[in-house]
Design a protein around this motif. Structure first.
Motif, PDB file in Angstrom:
ATOM      1  N   MET A  87       0.816  -1.216   0.000  1.00 28.23           N
ATOM      2  CA  MET A  87       0.000   0.000   0.000  1.00 28.23           C
ATOM      3  C   MET A  87       0.847   1.262   0.000  1.00 28.23           C
ATOM      4  N   GLU A  88       1.950   1.243   0.738  1.00 27.17           N
ATOM      5  CA  GLU A  88       2.813   2.425   0.787  1.00 27.17           C
ATOM      6  C   GLU A  88       3.476   2.667  -0.561  1.00 27.17           C
ATOM      7  N   HIS A  89       3.813   1.593  -1.271  1.00 29.03           N
ATOM      8  CA  HIS A  89       4.348   1.754  -2.621  1.00 29.03           C
ATOM      9  C   HIS A  89       3.322   2.451  -3.511  1.00 29.03           C
ATOM     10  N   ALA A  90       2.082   1.962  -3.466  1.00 23.90           N
ATOM     11  CA  ALA A  90       1.036   2.526  -4.320  1.00 23.90           C
ATOM     12  C   ALA A  90       0.836   4.008  -4.031  1.00 23.90           C
ATOM     13  N   SER A  91       0.809   4.377  -2.767  1.00 20.39           N
ATOM     14  CA  SER A  91       0.619   5.787  -2.400  1.00 20.39           C
ATOM     15  C   SER A  91       1.790   6.643  -2.856  1.00 20.39           C
ATOM     16  N   PRO A 109      -1.955  -3.199 -12.834  1.00 20.41           N
ATOM     17  CA  PRO A 109      -1.665  -3.455 -11.416  1.00 20.41           C
ATOM     18  C   PRO A 109      -1.784  -4.895 -10.952  1.00 20.41           C
ATOM     19  N   PHE A 110      -2.155  -5.817 -11.848  1.00 21.94           N
ATOM     20  CA  PHE A 110      -2.316  -7.216 -11.455  1.00 21.94           C
ATOM     21  C   PHE A 110      -1.257  -8.086 -12.130  1.00 21.94           C
ATOM     22  N   GLY A 118      -2.375 -10.700   0.413  1.00 22.49           N
ATOM     23  CA  GLY A 118      -2.821 -11.218   1.706  1.00 22.49           C
ATOM     24  C   GLY A 118      -3.906 -10.369   2.331  1.00 22.49           C
ATOM     25  N   GLU A 119      -3.796 -10.136   3.646  1.00 16.13           N
ATOM     26  CA  GLU A 119      -4.834  -9.413   4.369  1.00 16.13           C
ATOM     27  C   GLU A 119      -4.993  -7.975   3.884  1.00 16.13           C
ATOM     28  N   ASP A 120      -3.975  -7.433   3.272  1.00 16.59           N
ATOM     29  CA  ASP A 120      -4.024  -6.046   2.800  1.00 16.59           C
ATOM     30  C   ASP A 120      -4.556  -5.921   1.376  1.00 16.59           C
ATOM     31  N   ALA A 121      -4.958  -7.043   0.753  1.00 18.25           N
ATOM     32  CA  ALA A 121      -5.307  -7.021  -0.663  1.00 18.25           C
ATOM     33  C   ALA A 121      -6.444  -6.049  -0.974  1.00 18.25           C
ATOM     34  N   ASP A 122      -7.512  -6.079  -0.187  1.00 21.38           N
ATOM     35  CA  ASP A 122      -8.658  -5.210  -0.464  1.00 21.38           C
ATOM     36  C   ASP A 122      -8.296  -3.740  -0.284  1.00 21.38           C
ATOM     37  N   GLU A 123      -7.543  -3.449   0.782  1.00 19.52           N
ATOM     38  CA  GLU A 123      -7.159  -2.057   1.015  1.00 19.52           C
ATOM     39  C   GLU A 123      -6.208  -1.564  -0.065  1.00 19.52           C
ATOM     40  N   LEU A 124      -5.311  -2.454  -0.519  1.00 17.49           N
ATOM     41  CA  LEU A 124      -4.405  -2.092  -1.610  1.00 17.49           C
ATOM     42  C   LEU A 124      -5.186  -1.749  -2.867  1.00 17.49           C
ATOM     43  N   LEU A 125      -6.185  -2.574  -3.200  1.00 15.07           N
ATOM     44  CA  LEU A 125      -6.989  -2.309  -4.390  1.00 15.07           C
ATOM     45  C   LEU A 125      -7.756  -0.994  -4.260  1.00 15.07           C
ATOM     46  N   THR A 126      -8.214  -0.691  -3.062  1.00 13.56           N
ATOM     47  CA  THR A 126      -8.904   0.578  -2.840  1.00 13.56           C
ATOM     48  C   THR A 126      -7.977   1.754  -3.091  1.00 13.56           C
ATOM     49  N   LEU A 149     -11.546  -5.613  -8.644  1.00 19.43           N
ATOM     50  CA  LEU A 149     -11.454  -4.182  -8.379  1.00 19.43           C
ATOM     51  C   LEU A 149     -12.828  -3.593  -8.090  1.00 19.43           C
ATOM     52  N   ALA A 150     -13.837  -4.066  -8.812  1.00 20.33           N
ATOM     53  CA  ALA A 150     -15.185  -3.534  -8.641  1.00 20.33           C
ATOM     54  C   ALA A 150     -15.740  -3.814  -7.253  1.00 20.33           C
ATOM     55  N   GLU A 151     -15.297  -4.882  -6.632  1.00 22.41           N
ATOM     56  CA  GLU A 151     -15.781  -5.206  -5.287  1.00 22.41           C
ATOM     57  C   GLU A 151     -15.422  -4.109  -4.278  1.00 22.41           C
ATOM     58  N   THR A 152     -14.389  -3.315  -4.574  1.00 24.58           N
ATOM     59  CA  THR A 152     -13.960  -2.280  -3.631  1.00 24.58           C
ATOM     60  C   THR A 152     -14.901  -1.083  -3.608  1.00 24.58           C
TER      61      THR A 152
END
Length: 284
Positions: A87-91, A109-110, A118-126, A149-152
């Protein structure tokens, strides 16, 4: 001494020892298409042509510093962002590319080559959706990846099924429209049905813009299996954009190049086939 004349492209991604994915693959594509690549490393991989054994992420500050130093020294004609795990990379990358709005940005991005976040996958996609998608000239993803992606945003909007009125199944077109309304110029969805008159051996890539479908290109399915086919396509799009092509033309040329790279793919070991990105200059 000669000044740089070929377009410069800055790519963000992992270093794959096989060269099947990440920045090592991108640099080969850029070189084959008369561009010069600059690379910011987000991770180091341990793996072969069959699998990834381990991954070591780069410190986010190092990602930023790599890019800032390069961009203070040279003017780039395009950006490519590959698969993201952090997530920090993306930001950090989103903040960097926001300073260069005139340079085309290809967002891919995929990657099936890399493990899930892992556990951060959804937040990363957001974060990708909120910070990177609005800046993208071309967002490239498969139908399955588009669904992920749409699930986010479906739950965020209180609309569990994702359809415009909440009373039906979401369509691919609905999801694409949402992304374009965020600011993304074009969305390229890969592996879509080729349509009537084509058998199962033919698949298509569909490019969407603000007015709907821009182009729908059917391609003969090659048996494979391949490593890095998608990354080859997105890197080629970035190269053609850097050379001045408009997006529909860049996508068409990139698909033709990628089809050739896959047709001439090589098996390095006991794993999957790796696209031959230099096939046009390889002696027959």
């Amino acid at each position: 001494m000669q000044n740089q004349t070929s377009p410069l492209i800055l790519t963000f991604g992992a270093v794959d020892p096989v060269g099947a994915a990440g920045v090592t693959a991108d640099l080969a594509v850029f070189s084959a298409l008369a561009c010069q690549g600059l690379a910011v490393t987000t991770a180091l991989l341990i793996g072969d042509s069959a699998r990834i054994e381990d991954l070591q992420e780069t410190d986010p500050d190092w990602v930023s510093d790599q890019a800032r130093v390069l961009l203070e020294d040279a003017q780039v004609s395009a950006f490519k962002i590959g698969a993201l795990q952090n997530m920090e990379h993306a930001s950090a990358i989103a903040e960097i590319v926001s300073d260069y709005p005139d340079a085309p940005l290809v967002l891919d991005p995929f990657s099936s080559r890399l493990p899930d976040a892992g556990e951060d996958a959804d937040e990363l996609l957001t974060i990708v959706r909120q910070l990177l998608v609005p800046q993208a000239s071309v967002l490239m993803l498969s139908q399955v990846e588009l669904g992920r992606l749409a699930e986010t945003w479906r739950e965020m909007d209180g609309n569990a099924d994702g359809s415009p009125d909440g009373n039906g199944e979401p369509s691919l077109e609905d999801d694409v429209r949402y992304l374009i309304e965020l600011g993304c110029e074009f969305v390229l969805v890969t592996g879509t049905p080729a349509g009537a008159g084509h058998g199962d051996a033919v698949r298509a890539n569909t490019l969407y813009g603000a007015d709907g479908i821009v182009r729908h290109d059917a391609w003969q399915h090659l048996p494979g299996p391949f490593l890095g086919a998608g990354g080859t396509l997105s890197a080629a799009i970035a190269a053609y954009l850097a050379c001045g092509a408009d997006t529909p033309t860049a996508v068409a040329l990139a698909q033709d190049y990628t089809q050739g790279a896959l047709a001439h793919a090589q098996r390095y070991g006991m794993g999957k086939l790796v696209p031959n990105r230099t096939f046009r200059s390889t002696p027959t």
